[in-house]
Design an enzyme around this catalytic site. Structure first.
Site: not given
Ligand SMILES: [Ca+2]
Ligand SMILES: [Ca+2]
Ligand SMILES: [Ca+2]
Length: 539
Positions: A138, A198, A228, A269
């Protein structure tokens, strides 16, 4: 004659050489859906075992301890019987935990070289242990060259991150805290932390780069990924989690990696309630399994304040969302206070929690040290401390001062001490996992909760392919008496004799009515505090 001899020797040598190349190149494929039959073990590499005396755990340290997890011989039971390890992040990273990656196609030099890692995979596979690595996609570390490049508005990497020229109207992230930071008069999105920017998945090159990394590790021999923070991939306007594009991304990725390796496994997750997690598999599968956070909370809670119905209800809810037990079950992980601490270091309660987890449906995950009752409460560093192997220097973890101080009490509570005690938590885990490994019913059998007038009495019928067993536990630290069993219907009828797989005899036989019901069928004897049973029912 001599010449012919030489020729045939040469030919023979060639055959031997070729076949050894062939054999090493073609390790036998793991069975289909292998993850449904294994117990996983989550390892924080930094804290498991230090092999070279720098105070930091490493790949070679794990290799040294593999026989503890699984010696590769199903006939021995002095090992834990683990069938898969989940390695917390192994990529280069500026942080101690690694949940911010600086290079997706390299290993953290603290942990060893890429060759060491390949060797770890080889040694695991030899013992029938599959290797799953954390995949943190991410966000990256702020020192990742992609992010460093993207700071320049003219850079080709500019759109790899989420930049905006003026301060956004709303600077809150998915859970309300600040998510935007300023650099060079412009703003970037980083809900986890300023130093964990991000990635911008609206830029196709980001997906390409992550696909490329996927291929890199699968080619290297890893068996899959733990993903994750999977909920946060795409931001779509005000939708900052579980967005439709995020869900779609995983469904595409699933198809992609299966083409590379049809035996690869993924576990996500998606830290939210089960009903939301379920949407990740609609209309098609996004990942093979997801961690069931609701289930974990209920299992631990049902032992903390004894409630059999809470435990069986939690499994039933997970099965409703993911039939056939296609989910990852656990008690605690590296983001939560350790089980022993949550359960007030009560050994009986820890044993009961382990019993529920390891006799229930799903693919169970243990967090390293859980099996010896290691304690730990947040901050995070304190739930990720060095493993307590022995009463030798630094708990047998390292020959020098470890990166983080060991728990108090490691001289008393460690693997070596628990090896010597037949009633230890560690030996309890060994017994349960080895039972699970030998009994398909415990792994994949249908799950039918049976009610009891005794609230703390957990009773479940597991059945499949004409075989059946009862799993029973008194979750209370007190004797219960005059307990009866009731189930409206089930798939088995008639009388069965009891064969004890675990526990002292409870009854000789049990009779199910014609529709498979039990109506206040009474158990004659009292059931001791925290007594547990696994009973095969023979027709
Ligand atoms: Ca994101
Ligand atoms: Ca080391
Ligand atoms: Ca073994």
């Amino acid at each position: 004659m001599k010449k012919t001899y030489n020729k045939s020797l040469l030919f023979l040598t060639l055959i031997v050489l070729l076949s050894s190349i062939f054999l090493s190149a073609c390790q036998p494929k793991p069975p289909k859906a292998w993850w449904k039959d294994v117990v996983f073990y989550e390892i924080f590499v930094r804290s498991f075992k230090d092999s070279n005396g720098d105070g930091i755990g490493d790949f070679n340290g794990i290799i040294e301890m593999l026989d503890y997890l699984n010696d590769g011989d199903p006939n021995t039971t002095h090992d834990l019987g683990i069938g898969g390890i989940w390695l917390m992040p192994i990529n280069p990273s500026p942080s101690y935990h690694g949940y911010d990656v600086s290079d997706y196609k390299a290993v953290n030099p603290d942990y060893g070289t890429l060759e060491d890692f390949k060797n770890l995979i080889k040694e695991c596979h030899k013992r029938g242990i599959r290797v799953v690595m954390d995949f943190v996609i991410n966000h990256t570390a702020s020192d990742h060259p992609w992010f460093e490049g993207s700071i320049d508005p003219e850079s080709e990497y500019r759109d790899w991150y989420v930049w905006t020229d003026k301060r956004p109207d709303n600077t809150s992230g998915p859970w309300g805290s600040n998510a935007w930071y300023q650099k060079g008069g412009t703003w970037y999105y980083a809900p986890f932390w300023s130093e964990m920017p991000d990635l911008n998945y609206h830029t196709p090159e980001v997906t390409e780069a992550i696909y490329d990394a996927t291929k890199f590790w699968l080619d290297l021999g890893v068996d899959g990924f733990r993903v994750d923070a999977a909920r946060y991939l795409y931001e779509e306007g005000y939708i900052l989690q579980d967005s439709p594009k995020t869900i779609k991304w995983f469904q595409d990725w699933y198809r992609y990696y299966l083409k590379l390796n049809d035996r690869a496994y993924t576990v996500g997750e998606v830290w939210t309630d089960t009903s939301m997690i379920k949407r990740y598999n609609q209309p098609t599968k996004g990942m093979e399994q997801y961690f069931m956070f609701d289930l974990a909370k209920d299992l631990v809670g049902s032992v903390y304040s004894p409630s059999a119905w809470r435990a069986s209800g939690a499994f039933t809810k997970a099965l409703d969302a993911f039939p056939r037990g296609d989910f990852a079950s656990f008690l605690t992980n590296h983001d939560q206070n350790r089980l022993a601490s949550v359960l007030d270091e009560d050994l009986t309660k820890q044993k009961l929690a382990a019993f529920l987890l390891l006799t229930g449906p799903g693919t169970p995950y243990l967090y390293y040290g859980e099996e010896i009752g290691m304690t730990g409460e947040k901050p995070d560093e304190d739930i990720r401390k060095p493993m307590q192997w022995s009463d030798k220097n630094y708990g047998g973890f390292s020959r020098t001062i470890p990166w983080r101080r060991l728990n108090d009490g490691w001289t008393v509570n460690n693997v070596e001490a628990q090896n010597a005690d037949p009633d230890s938590l560690l030996n309890w885990y060994r017994q349960l996992i080895n039972l699970r490994n030998s009994q398909a019913l415990l792994r994949t059998g249908n799950y039918l909760p049976i009610q009891s007038n005794c609230r703390s009495l957990y009773v479940v019928l597991r059945e499949q392919d004409g075989q059946q067993m009862l799993v029973i536990a008194n979750l209370k630290d007190d004797t219960v008496e005059n307990c009866s069993l009731t189930i409206k219907e089930s798939t088995i009828q008639g009388e069965y004799t009891a064969e004890m797989l675990m526990g002292a005899p409870l009854f000789e036989s049990i009779s199910f009515e014609e529709n498979g019901a039990l109506t206040e069928w009474s158990i004659e004897r009292a059931i001791e505090a925290a007594e547990t049973f696994i009973i095969i029912l023979n027709p």
